[in-house]
Design an enzyme around this catalytic site. Structure first.
Site, PDB file in Angstrom:
ATOM      1  N   HIS A 269       9.021  49.450  19.682  1.00 19.94           N
ATOM      2  CA  HIS A 269       9.332  48.540  18.577  1.00 19.94           C
ATOM      3  C   HIS A 269       8.211  47.518  18.395  1.00 19.94           C
ATOM      4  CE1 HIS A 269      12.100  46.022  16.077  1.00 19.94           C
ATOM      5  NE2 HIS A 269      11.304  45.054  16.527  1.00 19.94           N
ATOM      6  N   GLU A 270       7.788  46.919  19.501  1.00 21.98           N
ATOM      7  CA  GLU A 270       6.736  45.902  19.407  1.00 21.98           C
ATOM      8  C   GLU A 270       5.391  46.514  19.039  1.00 21.98           C
ATOM      9  OE1 GLU A 270       7.557  42.910  19.237  1.00 21.98           O
ATOM     10  OE2 GLU A 270       9.620  43.303  19.833  1.00 21.98           O
TER      11      GLU A 270
ATOM     12  N   HIS B 165       4.999  46.598  15.465  1.00 24.11           N
ATOM     13  CA  HIS B 165       4.481  45.345  14.886  1.00 24.11           C
ATOM     14  C   HIS B 165       3.001  45.178  15.215  1.00 24.11           C
ATOM     15  CE1 HIS B 165       8.428  44.095  13.718  1.00 24.11           C
ATOM     16  NE2 HIS B 165       8.872  43.885  14.950  1.00 24.11           N
TER      17      HIS B 165
END
Length: 457
Positions: free
Chosen positions: A24-25, A28
């Site tokens: 998920h990170e 980003h």
């Protein structure tokens, strides 16, 4: 051995969750760096740092609690407004309220109510922390990016969770397959027992099962029933259930040769699953045989379709989350059985994974179940992070869209470009959202410990 298997299931889920958070990170991180944003930290988890290493401008690390993660981007918000009296002298009270942080606007904190001073301090602290990442320039900052780039960065994280869920479901459905009843007979009942009975052995008063009377044996492969070729056990069962009292020719393959046997189904009460999945009791034809279960790989699109269907279901219930958590709390306090469809915390998901790993089923079945549990968690992460409230990713998307709308409106009427949207003003709202998430999480953890969901009985 069961305890060890339970622990292994929990550990596998924790590791899988950590990987999900890490991806998920990364969702980003990669576009942020691609668009030139300075990223100071990439962290998996919260709490004390277990390991970290700096590569270039970014410190990468793992923290003790794998319940989230974050990246620290330069200039998430625009610089503090210069027109506000933030740089004037600060009273002793305001300095104390901000725990030694840099000055805040003294007027609202000195004369306003306690709540105003508290939230005012939070806003100012957020601005000061953000200002430290600016390095005196808008270059390499998140807030200075075009709107579409900010949206890509914020949606990158949830998108990674959706992709991971699709991959996990695809592996479970197409790589391992679904347990399917084949046309090979696994067992033949000696007699017909009443529906719902606890009796496990036949007596002289029990009628001989039609399958046994016809000479069907375990290992026989059904080829045709009543002249209709069958490729699944469900097709054979449908013909049998619709033909009570009528002799049926059944073609089976035994030891490489085909034989035709005569079977007359009895009329009996049995549980039948309808097209909608509901199980009811009905009078149907019954012969007394069961099928061999095998893992049948599904078409490659079945897994992604299942993941997207579940995503739609989660979207439909996410707005009911506070109500569902409240109902779970009521069940916890009153001692009522918990709704199997109630939300789970990470503790509940870990417990469920442990139960799956400890079941007495084939290893492939347990692996497929663990993959779908982890896939479901990623779907939940995807949907939850799209909620349009700060500090969730959806909240940042809304801020970017509002900023773009203001700029388009100004350009439409040929006005000067407006200041970037100062999202630090929403820190009080963010605080309330975080508090609500913490409370709901605490309720679910207590429920998962005291009144857990036991889908496996």
């Amino acid at each position: 051995m069961t305890v060890i298997a339970f622990i292994v299931g929990v550990v596998l889920l924790v590791v899988g969750l950590a990987v999900s958070i890490g991806l998920h990170e990364i969702g980003h991180l990669v576009p942020a760096k691609r668009f030139g944003v300075r990223v100071g930290r990439y962290m998996i988890g919260f709490g004390p740092t277990l390991w970290s290493r700096r590569f270039g401008e970014t410190e990468y690390g793992i923290k003790a609690l794998p319940i989230g993660g974050y990246i620290s981007m330069a200039g998430m918000y625009p610089p503090s407004p210069t027109e506000e009296p933030a740089a004037v002298a600060v009273s002793a009270d305001s300095a104390s309220a901000s725990a030694g942080s840099a000055p805040a606007s003294p007027a609202p904190r000195a004369s306003g109510p306690a709540g105003g001073r508290f939230f005012g301090a939070m806003v100012q602290d957020a601005r000061l922390a953000n200002d430290e990442t600016l390095a005196g320039s808008a270059e390499g900052t998140f807030y200075a990016l075009p709107v579409w780039k900010r949206i890509v960065i914020m949606l990158g994280g949830p998108f990674m969770n959706l992709v991971l869920a699709i991959v996990l479901f695809a592996i479970a459905f197409s790589g391992i397959g679904l347990q399917t009843a084949t046309t090979t007979i696994a067992s033949v009942n000696e007699c017909v027992l009443p529906a719902g009975t606890t009796q496990t052995t036949c007596t002289s008063s029990d009628p001989v099962s039609p399958a046994s009377a016809a000479g069907l044996r375990p290992g026989d492969q059904l080829v045709a029933v009543d002249g209709t070729p069958v490729s699944t056990f469900a097709e054979a069962s449908a013909i049998v259930q619709a033909s009570p009292g009528r002799p049926l020719p059944v073609v089976v393959e035994r030891d490489g040769e085909r034989q035709t046997l005569q079977v007359t189904p009895l009329l009996a009460e049995r549980q039948v699953q309808g097209a909608d999945g509901a199980v009811t009791t009905a009078e149907v034809g019954f012969v007394g045989m069961t099928a061999t279960l095998e893992y049948v790989p599904q078409p490659l699109w079945e897994g992604p379709q299942a993941a997207l269907a579940q995503t739609g279901q989660v979207f439909g219930i996410i707005w009911q989350l506070p109500v569902r958590v409240w109902d779970t709390a009521v069940d916890l306090v009153t001692g009522q059985s918990r709704d199997p469809n109630s939300p789970l915390s990470v503790v509940g998901a870990g417990r469920l994974a442990g139960e799956v790993a400890a079941t007495d089923t084939p290893v492939l079945s347990r692996v497929a179940s663990l993959l779908t549990i982890l896939g479901s968690l990623n779907i939940a992460l995807f949907v939850f992070n799209l909620v349009p409230l700060l500090p969730l990713d959806g909240g940042h998307v809304v801020i970017a869209l509002w900023d773009g709308l203001k700029r388009r409106w100004a350009a439409l009427f040929r006005r000067p470009p407006p200041r970037p949207v100062d999202a630090t003003r929403l820190v009080p709202v963010t605080f309330v959202v975080v508090l609500a998430i913490a409370v709901m999480g605490g309720v679910l953890i207590l429920a998962d410990l005291i009144n857990p969901i036991k889908l496996l009985g």
